[in-house]
Design a protein around this motif. Structure first.
Motif, PDB file in Angstrom:
ATOM      1  N   ALA A   6      43.197  83.941  46.506  1.00 35.11           N
ATOM      2  CA  ALA A   6      44.612  83.801  45.382  1.00 35.11           C
ATOM      3  C   ALA A   6      45.727  83.220  45.447  1.00 35.11           C
ATOM      4  CB  ALA A   6      45.055  85.437  46.327  1.00 35.11           C
ATOM      5  N   LEU A   7      45.534  82.655  46.836  1.00 33.24           N
ATOM      6  CA  LEU A   7      46.722  81.785  47.191  1.00 33.24           C
ATOM      7  C   LEU A   7      46.046  80.351  46.873  1.00 33.24           C
ATOM      8  CD1 LEU A   7      48.645  80.571  48.938  1.00 33.24           C
ATOM      9  CD2 LEU A   7      46.858  79.011  50.810  1.00 33.24           C
ATOM     10  N   VAL A   8      44.404  79.908  46.181  1.00 28.40           N
ATOM     11  CA  VAL A   8      44.633  79.318  45.081  1.00 28.40           C
ATOM     12  C   VAL A   8      44.496  78.944  43.729  1.00 28.40           C
ATOM     13  CG1 VAL A   8      42.669  76.821  44.393  1.00 28.40           C
ATOM     14  CG2 VAL A   8      42.326  78.123  46.708  1.00 28.40           C
ATOM     15  N   GLY A   9      45.133  79.693  43.235  1.00 29.05           N
ATOM     16  CA  GLY A   9      44.712  80.854  41.794  1.00 29.05           C
ATOM     17  C   GLY A   9      46.555  80.531  41.313  1.00 29.05           C
ATOM     18  N   ALA A  10      47.321  81.070  42.693  1.00 29.76           N
ATOM     19  CA  ALA A  10      48.959  81.066  42.592  1.00 29.76           C
ATOM     20  C   ALA A  10      49.336  79.251  42.655  1.00 29.76           C
ATOM     21  CB  ALA A  10      49.287  82.084  43.800  1.00 29.76           C
ATOM     22  N   CYS A  11      48.594  79.355  43.880  1.00 34.09           N
ATOM     23  CA  CYS A  11      49.320  77.451  43.970  1.00 34.09           C
ATOM     24  C   CYS A  11      48.792  76.713  41.824  1.00 34.09           C
ATOM     25  CB  CYS A  11      48.254  76.680  44.696  1.00 34.09           C
ATOM     26  SG  CYS A  11      49.340  78.068  46.315  1.00 34.09           S
ATOM     27  N   THR A  12      47.053  77.295  41.822  1.00 31.89           N
ATOM     28  CA  THR A  12      46.756  76.547  40.802  1.00 31.89           C
ATOM     29  C   THR A  12      47.598  76.970  39.270  1.00 31.89           C
ATOM     30  OG1 THR A  12      44.847  76.353  41.591  1.00 31.89           O
ATOM     31  CG2 THR A  12      44.903  76.251  39.169  1.00 31.89           C
ATOM     32  N   PHE A  13      48.367  78.096  39.422  1.00 31.29           N
ATOM     33  CA  PHE A  13      48.709  78.283  38.208  1.00 31.29           C
ATOM     34  C   PHE A  13      50.585  78.525  38.307  1.00 31.29           C
ATOM     35  CE2 PHE A  13      44.668  80.925  37.639  1.00 31.29           C
ATOM     36  CZ  PHE A  13      45.088  80.171  35.788  1.00 31.29           C
ATOM     37  N   VAL A  68      40.008  74.104  51.971  1.00 31.26           N
ATOM     38  CA  VAL A  68      38.758  73.323  52.222  1.00 31.26           C
ATOM     39  C   VAL A  68      38.893  74.702  53.641  1.00 31.26           C
ATOM     40  CG1 VAL A  68      38.439  71.838  54.437  1.00 31.26           C
ATOM     41  CG2 VAL A  68      39.361  71.040  52.351  1.00 31.26           C
ATOM     42  N   ALA A  69      40.238  75.220  54.341  1.00 30.88           N
ATOM     43  CA  ALA A  69      39.731  76.131  55.468  1.00 30.88           C
ATOM     44  C   ALA A  69      39.295  77.000  55.238  1.00 30.88           C
ATOM     45  CB  ALA A  69      41.619  76.093  56.032  1.00 30.88           C
ATOM     46  N   GLY A  70      39.420  77.656  54.324  1.00 38.54           N
ATOM     47  CA  GLY A  70      39.040  78.782  53.812  1.00 38.54           C
ATOM     48  C   GLY A  70      37.462  79.305  53.545  1.00 38.54           C
ATOM     49  N   ASP A  71      37.754  80.784  53.017  1.00 33.46           N
ATOM     50  CA  ASP A  71      36.061  81.403  52.641  1.00 33.46           C
ATOM     51  C   ASP A  71      35.090  80.474  52.459  1.00 33.46           C
ATOM     52  OD1 ASP A  71      36.215  83.101  54.845  1.00 33.46           O
ATOM     53  OD2 ASP A  71      37.437  84.967  52.550  1.00 33.46           O
ATOM     54  N   PRO A  72      33.656  80.302  51.945  1.00 31.87           N
ATOM     55  CA  PRO A  72      33.056  79.282  50.943  1.00 31.87           C
ATOM     56  C   PRO A  72      34.108  79.956  49.814  1.00 31.87           C
ATOM     57  CG  PRO A  72      31.699  80.205  52.520  1.00 31.87           C
ATOM     58  CD  PRO A  72      32.877  80.623  52.954  1.00 31.87           C
ATOM     59  N   PRO A  73      34.339  78.861  48.921  1.00 33.15           N
ATOM     60  CA  PRO A  73      34.924  79.183  47.461  1.00 33.15           C
ATOM     61  C   PRO A  73      33.164  79.024  46.098  1.00 33.15           C
ATOM     62  CG  PRO A  73      34.911  76.698  47.607  1.00 33.15           C
ATOM     63  CD  PRO A  73      34.577  77.356  48.999  1.00 33.15           C
ATOM     64  N   ALA A  74      33.763  79.394  45.352  1.00 30.26           N
ATOM     65  CA  ALA A  74      32.876  79.611  44.156  1.00 30.26           C
ATOM     66  C   ALA A  74      32.204  78.159  43.925  1.00 30.26           C
ATOM     67  CB  ALA A  74      33.383  80.308  43.097  1.00 30.26           C
ATOM     68  N   VAL A  77      34.848  76.323  42.580  1.00 31.57           N
ATOM     69  CA  VAL A  77      36.222  75.551  42.779  1.00 31.57           C
ATOM     70  C   VAL A  77      36.744  74.467  43.259  1.00 31.57           C
ATOM     71  CG1 VAL A  77      38.231  76.205  44.528  1.00 31.57           C
ATOM     72  CG2 VAL A  77      36.855  78.104  42.685  1.00 31.57           C
ATOM     73  N   PRO A  78      35.603  73.685  44.519  1.00 31.02           N
ATOM     74  CA  PRO A  78      35.928  72.334  44.737  1.00 31.02           C
ATOM     75  C   PRO A  78      35.831  71.401  43.623  1.00 31.02           C
ATOM     76  CG  PRO A  78      34.351  73.205  45.654  1.00 31.02           C
ATOM     77  CD  PRO A  78      34.442  74.853  45.264  1.00 31.02           C
ATOM     78  N   VAL A  79      34.642  71.588  42.629  1.00 33.90           N
ATOM     79  CA  VAL A  79      34.656  70.455  41.739  1.00 33.90           C
ATOM     80  C   VAL A  79      35.773  70.227  40.790  1.00 33.90           C
ATOM     81  CG1 VAL A  79      33.106  69.849  39.643  1.00 33.90           C
ATOM     82  CG2 VAL A  79      32.353  71.149  41.659  1.00 33.90           C
ATOM     83  N   ALA A  80      36.600  71.224  40.558  1.00 34.03           N
ATOM     84  CA  ALA A  80      37.628  71.837  39.579  1.00 34.03           C
ATOM     85  C   ALA A  80      39.052  71.349  40.341  1.00 34.03           C
ATOM     86  CB  ALA A  80      37.721  72.785  38.618  1.00 34.03           C
ATOM     87  N   ALA A  81      39.315  72.011  41.452  1.00 31.49           N
ATOM     88  CA  ALA A  81      40.436  71.127  42.256  1.00 31.49           C
ATOM     89  C   ALA A  81      40.022  69.289  42.181  1.00 31.49           C
ATOM     90  CB  ALA A  81      40.006  71.435  43.866  1.00 31.49           C
ATOM     91  N   GLY A  82      38.911  69.507  42.252  1.00 31.14           N
ATOM     92  CA  GLY A  82      38.753  67.417  42.241  1.00 31.14           C
ATOM     93  C   GLY A  82      38.692  67.328  41.074  1.00 31.14           C
ATOM     94  N   VAL A  83      38.915  67.427  40.192  1.00 34.71           N
ATOM     95  CA  VAL A  83      39.371  66.966  39.088  1.00 34.71           C
ATOM     96  C   VAL A  83      40.076  66.700  38.574  1.00 34.71           C
ATOM     97  CG1 VAL A  83      38.548  67.455  36.711  1.00 34.71           C
ATOM     98  CG2 VAL A  83      36.652  67.549  38.121  1.00 34.71           C
ATOM     99  N   GLY A 136      41.455  77.766  37.852  1.00 32.92           N
ATOM    100  CA  GLY A 136      42.551  78.757  38.245  1.00 32.92           C
ATOM    101  C   GLY A 136      41.890  80.480  38.197  1.00 32.92           C
ATOM    102  N   VAL A 137      40.983  79.718  37.072  1.00 29.76           N
ATOM    103  CA  VAL A 137      40.174  81.463  36.337  1.00 29.76           C
ATOM    104  C   VAL A 137      39.028  81.096  37.675  1.00 29.76           C
ATOM    105  CG1 VAL A 137      38.061  81.707  34.623  1.00 29.76           C
ATOM    106  CG2 VAL A 137      40.210  80.991  34.117  1.00 29.76           C
ATOM    107  N   ALA A 138      38.352  79.852  37.975  1.00 30.82           N
ATOM    108  CA  ALA A 138      37.268  80.270  39.274  1.00 30.82           C
ATOM    109  C   ALA A 138      37.489  80.308  39.950  1.00 30.82           C
ATOM    110  CB  ALA A 138      36.340  78.503  39.188  1.00 30.82           C
TER     111      ALA A 138
END
Length: 141
Positions: A6-13, A68-74, A77-83, A136-138
């Motif tokens: 939820a945090l990643v989604g909120a920050c992303t959008f 990095v600090a949260g539960d293992p993501p789908a 998520v790290p690929v899209a964040a990296g891009v 965000g979708v991931a």
């Protein structure tokens, strides 16, 4: 969905909304406003994009820390964040300095060949927008 997702989604959008509003709405429209000359538009653009990029860095750090600090993501998520973060890094380190030099020259009254750096910056914005939508979708599914 976890709190990290939820945090990643909120920050992303939030990041995505800022990029869309500034890069694809404000930036092109400011030059169409009555009385806005090229030097005034460049001055406004430099201030606005400096502020946008500073806030983008905050969103990028928040997302990276959460991933990095949260539960293992789908896996996406790290690929899209990296891009998204990579596109921002290239903009800040590789393209913004060239745009600054060009706008400095224009503001000083010098002319010269048009720079293609602006087109590179816009292409990176499009890549970043696609990556942020993907992220965000991931994160939220």
């Amino acid at each position: 969905m976890t709190a990290t997702d939820a945090l990643v989604g909120a920050c992303t959008f939030l990041w995505l909304g800022m990029v869309l509003a500034i890069s694809f709405l404000e930036a092109p429209l400011k030059f169409r406003a009555p009385g806005v000359t090229l030097p005034i538009g460049l001055g406004i653009g430099r201030l606005v994009f400096r502020a946008l990029n500073a806030v983008e860095l905050l969103w990028a750090v928040a997302i990276v820390v959460a991933v990095v600090a949260g539960d293992p993501p789908a896996a996406a998520v790290p690929v899209a964040a990296g891009v998204a973060v990579g596109a921002l890094a290239v903009q800040l380190v590789g393209v913004r300095p060239r745009l600054t030099r060009r706008s400095d020259a224009v503001l000083a009254g010098r002319t010269g060949p048009r720079s293609h750096a602006h087109l590179v910056y816009v292409a990176l914005e499009v890549i970043k927008v696609v990556a942020l939508i993907w992220l965000g979708v991931a994160a939220l599914t």
